[in-house]
Motif scaffolding. Structure first.
Motif, PDB file in Angstrom:
ATOM      1  N   LYS A  99       0.636  -1.128   0.047  1.00 20.66           N
ATOM      2  CA  LYS A  99      -0.045  -0.154  -0.165  1.00 20.66           C
ATOM      3  C   LYS A  99       0.815   1.352  -0.020  1.00 20.66           C
ATOM      4  N   THR A 100       1.102   1.806  -1.310  1.00 22.82           N
ATOM      5  CA  THR A 100       2.047   2.765  -1.129  1.00 22.82           C
ATOM      6  C   THR A 100       1.513   4.323  -1.178  1.00 22.82           C
ATOM      7  N   GLN A 101       0.070   4.306  -0.918  1.00 24.77           N
ATOM      8  CA  GLN A 101      -0.373   5.574  -0.872  1.00 24.77           C
ATOM      9  C   GLN A 101      -0.293   6.388   0.541  1.00 24.77           C
ATOM     10  N   THR A 102      -0.011   5.323   1.722  1.00 21.26           N
ATOM     11  CA  THR A 102       0.375   5.742   2.816  1.00 21.26           C
ATOM     12  C   THR A 102       1.725   6.083   3.218  1.00 21.26           C
ATOM     13  N   ILE A 103       2.697   5.868   2.256  1.00 14.61           N
ATOM     14  CA  ILE A 103       4.147   6.163   2.358  1.00 14.61           C
ATOM     15  C   ILE A 103       4.544   7.572   1.948  1.00 14.61           C
ATOM     16  N   GLY A 104       4.915   8.188   2.694  1.00 14.32           N
ATOM     17  CA  GLY A 104       5.896   9.701   2.485  1.00 14.32           C
ATOM     18  C   GLY A 104       5.219  10.448   1.445  1.00 14.32           C
ATOM     19  N   ASP A 105       6.092  11.200   0.785  1.00  8.83           N
ATOM     20  CA  ASP A 105       5.542  12.130  -0.235  1.00  8.83           C
ATOM     21  C   ASP A 105       5.473  11.397  -1.666  1.00  8.83           C
ATOM     22  N   ASP A 106       5.460  12.335  -2.690  1.00 13.05           N
ATOM     23  CA  ASP A 106       5.460  11.583  -4.171  1.00 13.05           C
ATOM     24  C   ASP A 106       6.662  11.014  -4.457  1.00 13.05           C
ATOM     25  N   ASN A 107       7.823  11.750  -4.247  1.00 10.62           N
ATOM     26  CA  ASN A 107       9.302  11.304  -4.669  1.00 10.62           C
ATOM     27  C   ASN A 107       9.406   9.933  -4.071  1.00 10.62           C
ATOM     28  N   VAL A 108       9.266   9.741  -2.547  1.00 11.02           N
ATOM     29  CA  VAL A 108       9.256   8.395  -1.706  1.00 11.02           C
ATOM     30  C   VAL A 108       8.415   7.437  -2.736  1.00 11.02           C
ATOM     31  N   ARG A 109       7.132   7.723  -3.032  1.00 11.69           N
ATOM     32  CA  ARG A 109       6.302   6.756  -3.647  1.00 11.69           C
ATOM     33  C   ARG A 109       6.751   6.448  -5.110  1.00 11.69           C
ATOM     34  N   GLY A 110       7.322   7.241  -5.715  1.00 14.85           N
ATOM     35  CA  GLY A 110       7.866   7.066  -6.961  1.00 14.85           C
ATOM     36  C   GLY A 110       9.137   5.896  -6.959  1.00 14.85           C
ATOM     37  N   TYR A 111       9.914   6.286  -5.728  1.00 13.89           N
ATOM     38  CA  TYR A 111      11.066   5.561  -5.797  1.00 13.89           C
ATOM     39  C   TYR A 111      10.698   3.989  -5.374  1.00 13.89           C
ATOM     40  N   ILE A 112       9.539   3.757  -4.537  1.00 11.63           N
ATOM     41  CA  ILE A 112       9.071   2.459  -4.169  1.00 11.63           C
ATOM     42  C   ILE A 112       8.350   2.068  -5.312  1.00 11.63           C
ATOM     43  N   GLY A 113       7.802   2.689  -6.409  1.00 11.70           N
ATOM     44  CA  GLY A 113       7.044   2.125  -7.376  1.00 11.70           C
ATOM     45  C   GLY A 113       8.165   1.730  -8.381  1.00 11.70           C
ATOM     46  N   LYS A 114       9.471   2.179  -8.619  1.00  9.60           N
ATOM     47  CA  LYS A 114      10.275   1.702  -9.309  1.00  9.60           C
ATOM     48  C   LYS A 114      11.000   0.587  -8.806  1.00  9.60           C
ATOM     49  N   TYR A 115      11.141   0.473  -7.334  1.00  8.81           N
ATOM     50  CA  TYR A 115      11.805  -0.626  -6.733  1.00  8.81           C
ATOM     51  C   TYR A 115      10.731  -1.812  -7.000  1.00  8.81           C
ATOM     52  N   LEU A 116       9.574  -1.774  -6.906  1.00  4.75           N
ATOM     53  CA  LEU A 116       8.503  -2.740  -7.103  1.00  4.75           C
ATOM     54  C   LEU A 116       8.616  -3.212  -8.666  1.00  4.75           C
ATOM     55  N   ASN A 117       8.913  -2.349  -9.361  1.00  3.09           N
ATOM     56  CA  ASN A 117       8.973  -2.622 -10.841  1.00  3.09           C
ATOM     57  C   ASN A 117      10.255  -3.553 -11.268  1.00  3.09           C
ATOM     58  N   ILE A 118      11.224  -3.356 -10.607  1.00  4.90           N
ATOM     59  CA  ILE A 118      12.212  -4.125 -10.572  1.00  4.90           C
ATOM     60  C   ILE A 118      12.143  -5.407 -10.507  1.00  4.90           C
ATOM     61  N   GLY A 119      11.344  -5.827  -9.203  1.00  3.36           N
ATOM     62  CA  GLY A 119      10.922  -7.098  -8.884  1.00  3.36           C
ATOM     63  C   GLY A 119       9.864  -7.875  -9.941  1.00  3.36           C
ATOM     64  N   GLU A 120       9.048  -6.965 -10.591  1.00  9.25           N
ATOM     65  CA  GLU A 120       8.143  -7.320 -11.375  1.00  9.25           C
ATOM     66  C   GLU A 120       8.797  -7.811 -12.598  1.00  9.25           C
ATOM     67  N   SER A 121       9.908  -7.067 -12.941  1.00  4.52           N
ATOM     68  CA  SER A 121      10.747  -7.372 -14.318  1.00  4.52           C
ATOM     69  C   SER A 121      11.284  -8.549 -14.014  1.00  4.52           C
ATOM     70  N   CYS A 122      12.083  -8.801 -12.906  1.00  6.94           N
ATOM     71  CA  CYS A 122      12.843 -10.095 -12.608  1.00  6.94           C
ATOM     72  C   CYS A 122      11.860 -11.204 -12.601  1.00  6.94           C
TER      73      CYS A 122
END
Length: 73
Positions: free
Chosen positions: A33-56
């Motif tokens: 649940k990324t909506q409750t985490i920090g600001d937009d920059n942090v959510r963007g980095y978490i989204g990129k991090y999770l996309n790395i896992g999806e790609s792998c």
């Protein structure tokens, strides 16, 4: 262990965690649940991090599906 070795080990661990989260998302539908985490920059980095896992995860599934040692049931 050298600093480079520790950084490499830590980054591989992070990718494995992200890949496990991608597998959980694909098999159960439960996701972070990324909506409750920090600001937009942090959510963007978490989204990129999770996309790395999806790609792998996608790469691993495609590789195993084309292997002669694995079969779908």
């Amino acid at each position: 262990m050298t600093l480079i070795g520790k950084a490499l080990h830590f980054s591989v661990d992070l990718v494995l965690i992200s890949t496990c989260l991608a597998g959980i998302k694909r098999n159960t539908g439960i996701t972070v649940k990324t909506q409750t985490i920090g600001d937009d920059n942090v959510r963007g980095y978490i989204g990129k991090y999770l996309n790395i896992g999806e790609s792998c995860y996608d790469y691993t599934v495609a590789t195993l599906a084309s292997s002669q040692y694995f079969v779908r049931k």
